[in-house]
Design an enzyme around this catalytic site. Structure first.
Site, short mmCIF file in Angstrom:
data_model
loop_
_atom_site.label_atom_id
_atom_site.label_comp_id
_atom_site.label_asym_id
_atom_site.label_seq_id
_atom_site.Cartn_x
_atom_site.Cartn_y
_atom_site.Cartn_z
N CYS A 1 -3.26 21.89 1.97
CA CYS A 1 -2.52 22.62 0.92
C CYS A 1 -3.43 23.63 0.22
CB CYS A 1 -1.89 21.65 -0.08
SG CYS A 1 -0.42 20.81 0.59
N CYS B 1 5.08 24.58 -5.81
CA CYS B 1 5.77 24.23 -4.56
C CYS B 1 6.48 22.88 -4.66
CB CYS B 1 4.77 24.22 -3.39
SG CYS B 1 4.32 25.90 -2.88
N CYS C 1 -14.36 -12.65 5.17
CA CYS C 1 -14.16 -12.78 3.73
C CYS C 1 -12.69 -12.72 3.34
CB CYS C 1 -14.91 -11.67 2.98
SG CYS C 1 -16.69 -11.76 3.18
N HIS C 2 -11.93 -11.89 4.04
CA HIS C 2 -10.54 -11.64 3.60
C HIS C 2 -9.50 -12.45 4.37
CE1 HIS C 2 -11.67 -8.49 0.82
NE2 HIS C 2 -12.35 -7.87 1.76
C1 HEC Z 1 2.56 27.15 -1.19
C2 HEC Z 1 3.21 25.89 -1.37
C3 HEC Z 1 2.34 24.66 -1.56
C4 HEC Z 1 1.40 24.45 -2.54
C5 HEC Z 1 0.97 25.37 -3.66
C6 HEC Z 1 0.93 23.09 -2.32
N1 HEC Z 1 1.54 22.51 -1.27
FE1 HEC Z 1 1.44 20.58 -0.70
N2 HEC Z 1 2.61 20.97 0.89
C7 HEC Z 1 3.20 22.16 1.18
C8 HEC Z 1 3.89 22.08 2.44
C9 HEC Z 1 4.69 23.20 3.13
C10 HEC Z 1 3.67 20.77 2.92
C11 HEC Z 1 4.18 20.16 4.22
C12 HEC Z 1 5.63 19.79 4.09
C13 HEC Z 1 5.81 18.77 3.01
O1 HEC Z 1 5.62 17.58 3.24
O2 HEC Z 1 6.06 19.18 1.86
C14 HEC Z 1 2.91 20.08 1.89
C15 HEC Z 1 2.57 18.73 1.94
C16 HEC Z 1 2.01 18.04 0.89
C17 HEC Z 1 1.88 16.61 0.81
C18 HEC Z 1 2.35 15.60 1.86
C19 HEC Z 1 3.74 15.10 1.58
C20 HEC Z 1 4.23 14.17 2.64
O3 HEC Z 1 5.26 13.51 2.43
O4 HEC Z 1 3.59 14.02 3.67
C21 HEC Z 1 1.27 16.31 -0.36
C22 HEC Z 1 0.91 14.93 -0.88
C23 HEC Z 1 0.99 17.57 -1.02
N3 HEC Z 1 1.46 18.60 -0.25
C24 HEC Z 1 0.35 17.70 -2.24
C25 HEC Z 1 -0.07 18.93 -2.76
C26 HEC Z 1 -0.98 19.08 -3.87
C27 HEC Z 1 -1.64 17.96 -4.63
C28 HEC Z 1 -1.11 20.44 -4.09
C29 HEC Z 1 -1.99 21.14 -5.10
C30 HEC Z 1 -3.42 21.01 -4.86
C31 HEC Z 1 -0.25 21.11 -3.14
N4 HEC Z 1 0.34 20.18 -2.34
C32 HEC Z 1 -0.02 22.49 -3.11
C33 HEC Z 1 3.21 23.29 0.37
C34 HEC Z 1 2.41 23.45 -0.75
C1 HEC Z 2 -18.90 -10.43 2.55
C2 HEC Z 2 -17.51 -10.41 2.15
C3 HEC Z 2 -16.67 -9.17 2.44
C4 HEC Z 2 -16.55 -8.49 3.62
C5 HEC Z 2 -17.28 -8.72 4.93
C6 HEC Z 2 -15.57 -7.46 3.39
N1 HEC Z 2 -15.12 -7.51 2.11
FE1 HEC Z 2 -13.61 -6.40 1.32
N2 HEC Z 2 -13.88 -7.28 -0.49
C7 HEC Z 2 -14.77 -8.32 -0.74
C8 HEC Z 2 -14.69 -8.68 -2.14
C9 HEC Z 2 -15.50 -9.74 -2.85
C10 HEC Z 2 -13.72 -7.82 -2.71
C11 HEC Z 2 -13.28 -7.75 -4.17
C12 HEC Z 2 -13.92 -6.56 -4.82
C13 HEC Z 2 -15.39 -6.75 -5.08
O1 HEC Z 2 -15.73 -7.58 -5.92
O2 HEC Z 2 -16.20 -6.07 -4.42
C14 HEC Z 2 -13.23 -6.98 -1.63
C15 HEC Z 2 -12.21 -6.05 -1.79
C16 HEC Z 2 -11.61 -5.36 -0.74
C17 HEC Z 2 -10.45 -4.54 -0.87
C18 HEC Z 2 -9.63 -4.31 -2.12
C19 HEC Z 2 -8.51 -5.32 -2.17
C20 HEC Z 2 -7.64 -5.20 -3.39
O3 HEC Z 2 -6.70 -5.99 -3.50
O4 HEC Z 2 -7.88 -4.34 -4.26
C21 HEC Z 2 -10.19 -4.03 0.38
C22 HEC Z 2 -9.05 -3.08 0.75
C23 HEC Z 2 -11.20 -4.53 1.27
N3 HEC Z 2 -12.04 -5.35 0.56
C24 HEC Z 2 -11.27 -4.23 2.59
C25 HEC Z 2 -12.29 -4.69 3.45
C26 HEC Z 2 -12.43 -4.28 4.82
C27 HEC Z 2 -11.49 -3.32 5.55
C28 HEC Z 2 -13.53 -4.92 5.31
C29 HEC Z 2 -14.16 -4.77 6.68
C30 HEC Z 2 -14.53 -3.41 7.06
C31 HEC Z 2 -14.07 -5.75 4.24
N4 HEC Z 2 -13.29 -5.57 3.12
C32 HEC Z 2 -15.16 -6.56 4.35
C33 HEC Z 2 -15.58 -8.93 0.17
C34 HEC Z 2 -15.76 -8.55 1.50
#
Ligand code: HEC
Ligand code: HEC
Length: 251
Positions: free
Chosen positions: A212, A170, A69-70
Site C-alpha cells: 500500500c 482509500c 513447551c506448548h
Molecule cells: C490508493 C488507495 C490505497 C491507500 C492510500 C492504501 N491502500 Fe491499502 N489497499 C488498497 C488496495 C487496492 C488493496 C487491495 C484490495 C483490498 O483488499 O482492499 C489494499 C489492501 C489493504 C489491506 C488488505 C485487506 C485484505 O482484506 O486483505 C490492508 C490491511 C490495507 N490495505 C491497509 C492499508 C493501510 C494501513 C494503508 C495506509 C498506510 C493503506 N492500506 C493505504 C488501496 C490503498
Molecule cells: C522453552 C519453552 C518454549 C518454547 C520451546 C517455545 N515457546 Fe512459545 N512461549 C513460551 C512461554 C513461556 C510463553 C509465554 C510468554 C513468555 O513468558 O515468554 C510463550 C508464548 C508464545 C506465544 C504467545 C501465546 C499467547 O497466547 O499470547 C506464541 C504464539 C508462541 N509462544 C509460539 C511459539 C512457537 C511457534 C514456538 C516454536 C518456534 C515456541 N513458541 C517455542 C515458551 C516456549
C-alpha cells in the site's frame, strides 16, 4: 450482552480522535471475485494450507520444539492470534504474532531468528493463526499499548507518497469502489498471513502494508519498522469483532 456493552464502551473511548469505523464492517473476502472466494473457502485448494502444513511440521521439529513447551497447538494456541499485536510484559514491548514467535525462537529455543518473509516464519505464523480461524479480533489498546495504538491511529490518517493519500482516503472513504480495476476493501487485517496471487506466495500483513505504501509512491518502511507495527495494532482495533480467516487468498 454485558461483555458486548463493555466492548462498545472502550471502543468509544479509543475512537476519540479516530475516523469512524466502516459500517457495516466487512472482511476483505467480501470484496473478492467468486473464484478467489471459492479458493479461500476450499481447504483442499487454498494454497495457504501448504504453509499451514509446513508450520505444523515445524511445530514439533528440533531439539527443543515449540510442542515441548506448548503441547498441542489446537489447544494452547487457540485464540492467541486474535489478541495480537499486544503488549508483552516479558519483552516489555508491543509485538505482533510473528514477533512473539521470533521471541520464542531466539529466547526459548536459542536459535537464530528467521528472516522476515522467510518460508519458515510465514509457515509458523500461518499455523498459529489457523488455530484462531473464525474467532473475533479482540486486541487491547490500553495501558502500555496505548502510545503504539495512538501512533498507528495518527499514521492511518497521515497523507503519504507522491499520490498524497492516507490509508483512510482509500479504506474508509472509497471502499467498495475500484482502483485500476481492483476493488478497494475496508482494509481489515483478518486474512493475514495470506496467499496473494500477484506474489504467487504467502505473505505477511507487513508485506501487504508495504504494498500500500508502494501504491501511493511512498518510501516503504522496513519489515519490523515501528510504523508498520503501530498500523497493525490500529487495524486490529479497527477490525474488532471480525473473524480471523488466515490463510486468506487475495488478488
Ligand atoms: C490508493 C488507495 C490505497 C491507500 C492510500 C492504501 N491502500 Fe491499502 N489497499 C488498497 C488496495 C487496492 C488493496 C487491495 C484490495 C483490498 O483488499 O482492499 C489494499 C489492501 C489493504 C489491506 C488488505 C485487506 C485484505 O482484506 O486483505 C490492508 C490491511 C490495507 N490495505 C491497509 C492499508 C493501510 C494501513 C494503508 C495506509 C498506510 C493503506 N492500506 C493505504 C488501496 C490503498
Ligand atoms: C522453552 C519453552 C518454549 C518454547 C520451546 C517455545 N515457546 Fe512459545 N512461549 C513460551 C512461554 C513461556 C510463553 C509465554 C510468554 C513468555 O513468558 O515468554 C510463550 C508464548 C508464545 C506465544 C504467545 C501465546 C499467547 O497466547 O499470547 C506464541 C504464539 C508462541 N509462544 C509460539 C511459539 C512457537 C511457534 C514456538 C516454536 C518456534 C515456541 N513458541 C517455542 C515458551 C516456549
Amino acid at each position: 450482552m454485558r461483555a458486548l456493552a463493555a466492548l462498545a464502551l472502550c471502543a468509544c473511548a479509543a475512537a476519540a480522535a479516530a475516523p469512524p469505523r466502516p459500517e457495516p464492517p466487512l472482511p476483505g473476502t467480501h470484496f473478492l471475485g467468486s473464484d478467489l472466494k471459492a479458493l479461500q473457502a476450499d481447504d483442499f485448494a487454498n494454497p495457504g494450507l501448504l504453509w499451514v502444513a509446513r508450520g505444523e511440521a515445524l511445530w514439533s521439529e528440533g531439539a527443543k520444539p515449540c510442542a515441548a513447551c506448548h503441547g498441542e497447538a489446537a489447544r494452547s494456541m487457540r485464540g492467541a492470534a486474535a489478541r495480537y499485536p499486544r503488549f508483552d510484559a516479558g519483552l516489555g514491548r508491543v509485538v505482533n504474532l510473528e514477533g512473539r514467535i521470533d521471541a520464542c525462537r531466539t529466547g526459548r529455543q536459542g536459535l537464530p531468528a528467521f528472516a522476515p518473509e522467510s518460508p519458515e516464519r510465514l509457515a509458523l505464523a500461518a499455523f498459529v493463526a489457523r488455530q484462531s480461524r473464525g474467532m473475533p479480533l479482540a486486541v487491547s489498546v490500553d495501558g502500555p499499548a496505548r502510545p503504539v495504538f495512538e501512533r498507528g491511529r495518527d499514521l492511518y490518517r497521515t497523507r503519504i507518497g507522491q499520490l498524497n493519500l492516507a490509508c483512510t482516503h482509500c479504506h474508509d472513504e472509497r471502499w467498495g469502489k475500484t482502483l485500476l480495476a481492483e476493488p478497494i476493501s475496508q482494509g481489515h487485517p483478518t486474512a493475514w498471513p495470506a496467499y496473494r496471487v500477484e506474489w504467487q506466495t504467502l505473505g505477511s500483513l507487513q508485506r501487504r502494508l508495504r504494498a500500500c505504501f508502494f501504491g501511493v509512491r511512498a518510501a516503504m518502511p522496513d519489515y519490523g519498522d515501528g510504523d508498520l507495527l503501530a498500523l497493525e495494532l490500529y487495524l486490529a482495533w479497527r477490525g474488532e469483532g471480525l473473524a480471523l480467516e488466515s490463510p486468506g487468498v487475495r488478488r
